[in-house]
Design an enzyme around this catalytic site. Sequence first.
Site, PDB file in Angstrom:
ATOM      1  N   ASP A 169     -10.493  56.549 -28.028  1.00  0.00           N
ATOM      2  CA  ASP A 169      -9.054  56.747 -27.893  1.00  0.00           C
ATOM      3  C   ASP A 169      -8.622  58.187 -28.052  1.00  0.00           C
ATOM      4  O   ASP A 169      -7.530  58.556 -27.638  1.00  0.00           O
ATOM      5  CB  ASP A 169      -8.314  55.847 -28.887  1.00  0.00           C
ATOM      6  CG  ASP A 169      -8.353  54.419 -28.408  1.00  0.00           C
ATOM      7  OD1 ASP A 169      -8.365  54.234 -27.188  1.00  0.00           O
ATOM      8  OD2 ASP A 169      -8.401  53.499 -29.236  1.00  0.00           O
ATOM      9  N   HIS A 205     -14.726  55.025 -36.639  1.00  0.00           N
ATOM     10  CA  HIS A 205     -14.793  53.685 -36.048  1.00  0.00           C
ATOM     11  C   HIS A 205     -15.477  52.754 -37.030  1.00  0.00           C
ATOM     12  O   HIS A 205     -16.416  53.158 -37.713  1.00  0.00           O
ATOM     13  CB  HIS A 205     -15.585  53.713 -34.728  1.00  0.00           C
ATOM     14  CG  HIS A 205     -15.352  52.499 -33.894  1.00  0.00           C
ATOM     15  ND1 HIS A 205     -16.049  51.330 -34.088  1.00  0.00           N
ATOM     16  CD2 HIS A 205     -14.469  52.261 -32.893  1.00  0.00           C
ATOM     17  CE1 HIS A 205     -15.621  50.433 -33.224  1.00  0.00           C
ATOM     18  NE2 HIS A 205     -14.659  50.958 -32.490  1.00  0.00           N
TER      19      HIS A 205
HETATM   20  N1  ACO Z   1      -9.604  60.781 -40.808  1.00  0.00           N
HETATM   21  C1  ACO Z   1      -9.977  61.090 -42.083  1.00  0.00           C
HETATM   22  N2  ACO Z   1     -10.756  60.335 -42.857  1.00  0.00           N
HETATM   23  C2  ACO Z   1     -11.195  59.177 -42.333  1.00  0.00           C
HETATM   24  C3  ACO Z   1     -10.872  58.783 -41.029  1.00  0.00           C
HETATM   25  C4  ACO Z   1     -10.062  59.632 -40.251  1.00  0.00           C
HETATM   26  N3  ACO Z   1      -9.710  59.302 -38.990  1.00  0.00           N
HETATM   27  N4  ACO Z   1     -11.446  57.583 -40.754  1.00  0.00           N
HETATM   28  C5  ACO Z   1     -12.113  57.235 -41.868  1.00  0.00           C
HETATM   29  N5  ACO Z   1     -11.977  58.194 -42.834  1.00  0.00           N
HETATM   30  C6  ACO Z   1     -12.608  58.211 -44.149  1.00  0.00           C
HETATM   31  C7  ACO Z   1     -11.883  57.257 -45.114  1.00  0.00           C
HETATM   32  O1  ACO Z   1     -10.867  57.911 -45.838  1.00  0.00           O
HETATM   33  C8  ACO Z   1     -13.018  56.780 -45.978  1.00  0.00           C
HETATM   34  O2  ACO Z   1     -13.273  57.791 -46.941  1.00  0.00           O
HETATM   35  P1  ACO Z   1     -13.845  57.385 -48.417  1.00  0.00           P
HETATM   36  O3  ACO Z   1     -15.179  56.764 -48.173  1.00  0.00           O
HETATM   37  O4  ACO Z   1     -13.907  58.687 -49.118  1.00  0.00           O
HETATM   38  O5  ACO Z   1     -12.842  56.416 -48.968  1.00  0.00           O
HETATM   39  C9  ACO Z   1     -14.228  56.742 -45.033  1.00  0.00           C
HETATM   40  O6  ACO Z   1     -13.925  57.701 -43.993  1.00  0.00           O
HETATM   41  C10 ACO Z   1     -14.487  55.379 -44.412  1.00  0.00           C
HETATM   42  O7  ACO Z   1     -13.262  54.922 -43.843  1.00  0.00           O
HETATM   43  P2  ACO Z   1     -12.820  53.394 -43.757  1.00  0.00           P
HETATM   44  O8  ACO Z   1     -11.352  53.316 -43.573  1.00  0.00           O
HETATM   45  O9  ACO Z   1     -13.419  52.654 -44.909  1.00  0.00           O
HETATM   46  O10 ACO Z   1     -13.563  52.952 -42.454  1.00  0.00           O
HETATM   47  P3  ACO Z   1     -13.211  51.707 -41.578  1.00  0.00           P
HETATM   48  O11 ACO Z   1     -14.449  51.364 -40.862  1.00  0.00           O
HETATM   49  O12 ACO Z   1     -12.545  50.640 -42.372  1.00  0.00           O
HETATM   50  O13 ACO Z   1     -12.088  52.281 -40.579  1.00  0.00           O
HETATM   51  C11 ACO Z   1     -10.968  53.134 -38.690  1.00  0.00           C
HETATM   52  C12 ACO Z   1     -12.287  52.569 -39.246  1.00  0.00           C
HETATM   53  C13 ACO Z   1      -9.803  52.168 -38.977  1.00  0.00           C
HETATM   54  C14 ACO Z   1     -11.095  53.249 -37.167  1.00  0.00           C
HETATM   55  C15 ACO Z   1     -10.703  54.514 -39.348  1.00  0.00           C
HETATM   56  O14 ACO Z   1     -11.769  55.400 -39.065  1.00  0.00           O
HETATM   57  C16 ACO Z   1      -9.372  55.107 -38.894  1.00  0.00           C
HETATM   58  O15 ACO Z   1      -8.335  54.797 -39.497  1.00  0.00           O
HETATM   59  N6  ACO Z   1      -9.394  56.000 -37.854  1.00  0.00           N
HETATM   60  C17 ACO Z   1      -8.181  56.545 -37.303  1.00  0.00           C
HETATM   61  C18 ACO Z   1      -7.506  55.532 -36.392  1.00  0.00           C
HETATM   62  C19 ACO Z   1      -8.246  55.362 -35.079  1.00  0.00           C
HETATM   63  O16 ACO Z   1      -8.621  56.328 -34.421  1.00  0.00           O
HETATM   64  N7  ACO Z   1      -8.416  54.088 -34.668  1.00  0.00           N
HETATM   65  C20 ACO Z   1      -9.037  53.751 -33.389  1.00  0.00           C
HETATM   66  C21 ACO Z   1     -10.288  52.978 -33.601  1.00  0.00           C
HETATM   67  S1  ACO Z   1     -11.110  52.770 -32.055  1.00  0.00           S
HETATM   68  C22 ACO Z   1     -10.369  51.467 -31.287  1.00  0.00           C
HETATM   69  O17 ACO Z   1      -9.623  50.675 -31.813  1.00  0.00           O
HETATM   70  C23 ACO Z   1     -10.661  51.346 -29.858  1.00  0.00           C
END
Ligand code: ACO
Length: 433
Positions: free
Chosen positions: A366, A308
Amino acid sequence: MNNLRSLTLNDDAQSLCELPVLTGTTGPNVIDVQHLYRETGLFTYDPGFNSTASCRSTITFIDGEEGVLLYRGYPIEQLAEQCNFLEVCYLILKGELPTTTQLDSFQHNITMHTMVHDQLTNFFKGFRRDAHPMAIMVGVVGALSAFYHDALDIRSKKDREMCSIRLIAKVPTIVAMCHKYSTGLPFMYPNNKLSYVENFLRMMHATPCDDYQANPVLVRALDRILILHADHEQNASTSTVRLAGSSGANPFACITAGIACLWGAAHGGANEAVLNMLEKIGDVSKIPEFINKAKDKNDPFRLMGFGHRVYKNHDPRARLMRTTCHEVLNELGLHDIKLFELALELERIALEDEYFIEKKLYPNVDFYSGIVLHALGIPTNMFTAMFAMGRTVGWIAHWDEMIADPEQKIGRPRQLYTGAMRRDVPADHRKSN
Ligand code: ACO
């Protein structure tokens, strides 16, 4: 840093400008950069708004480090335990919990507006039966402004209240109609004797030939899903609603903009993506393979329902949803069904994995809501529409707050231009192509 009163920008030894630091009720202070461009000719650069507060708001507070979520000051845990969804709607809209009389009147008002204009049903017929429900939602909710233009003066508090009631009342009816349309079944009218959630479940699952009796455990579970999704401060879809509304667009159009934004897999589309991912994994033996894919930097795959932007600790909504999820699976005796086994095992493995622990990637709301909705018999492609149903009240409250805010201006971000410098169109440009 948090005790700063102002920040001075210096160019060599010369002071360029002083930026005031503003303090809210709680949470980080913010540097007021409103006059930065006027005074220095500089913009700030913040793609994704990682460090930018776009407005003042009194509705919701999140502390992502501590895993805290408050609606109007009340902890989400207490609201989820002690209130129902309509009480929470009242709280979010009006700022205070309703008395019994206020709640009765609010509930009555909502119930009396659940039916949609009969002409609206014609809109559905224009869509293919296999259209995604969110595509239909975008079209049909947007069309509401063509039906309810008797109360569209956004400067009138009374009109704004009427729009709020209409949206909260009619969105569930439209969501259920999307489902009925895609399955080729007749639309079910709302029933004024039922509660908000019972009514919705009946419109989803009953047919003119067969009525539907809702199981109270399932009603409570759905009510809780709606409470947990009701608001989440300036998330992508809410910011979209505010931006659309900042130009003076009508509330139905603004909420439609929010629905469109919510549809994306990184936002509200995640609950649907979770189920699709579980189906793709298919078997517990395949989980390690998918965990490795999620950890592989060269693979775009992410574990859906994990991580998140704000919560770098447990998402408090996910904790509550996890309990509800287990209650529903127990009630329906579904723990040993393959998909649910898979989800629970995925949760266990990811929570123990170094990569997820180190990056603070916990299951988000979610992950569990998708599983609960599946157990409630809601088709996967309807999940994001269910999220929209819960979030509608949050969108409206933010839209209303923005319209009433004396500091409100049209939202107009700037950019760092990296394209071509000025150049002339060559006289023979067609030949050179
Ligand atoms: N699976 C694997 N790796 C992940 C995941 C994941 N679900 N989420 C984040 N990471 C990793 C990224 O690759 C990144 O790694 P790095 O630092 O080595 O590059 C690190 O964790 C940080 O990730 P970001 O994308 O920079 O974090 P951000 O805060 O921008 O993204 C997000 C948050 C979009 C929710 C992300 O965690 C994601 O894509 N999750 C999956 C989709 C999801 O479940 N979305 C629902 C959100 S809740 C809602 O809307 C109610």
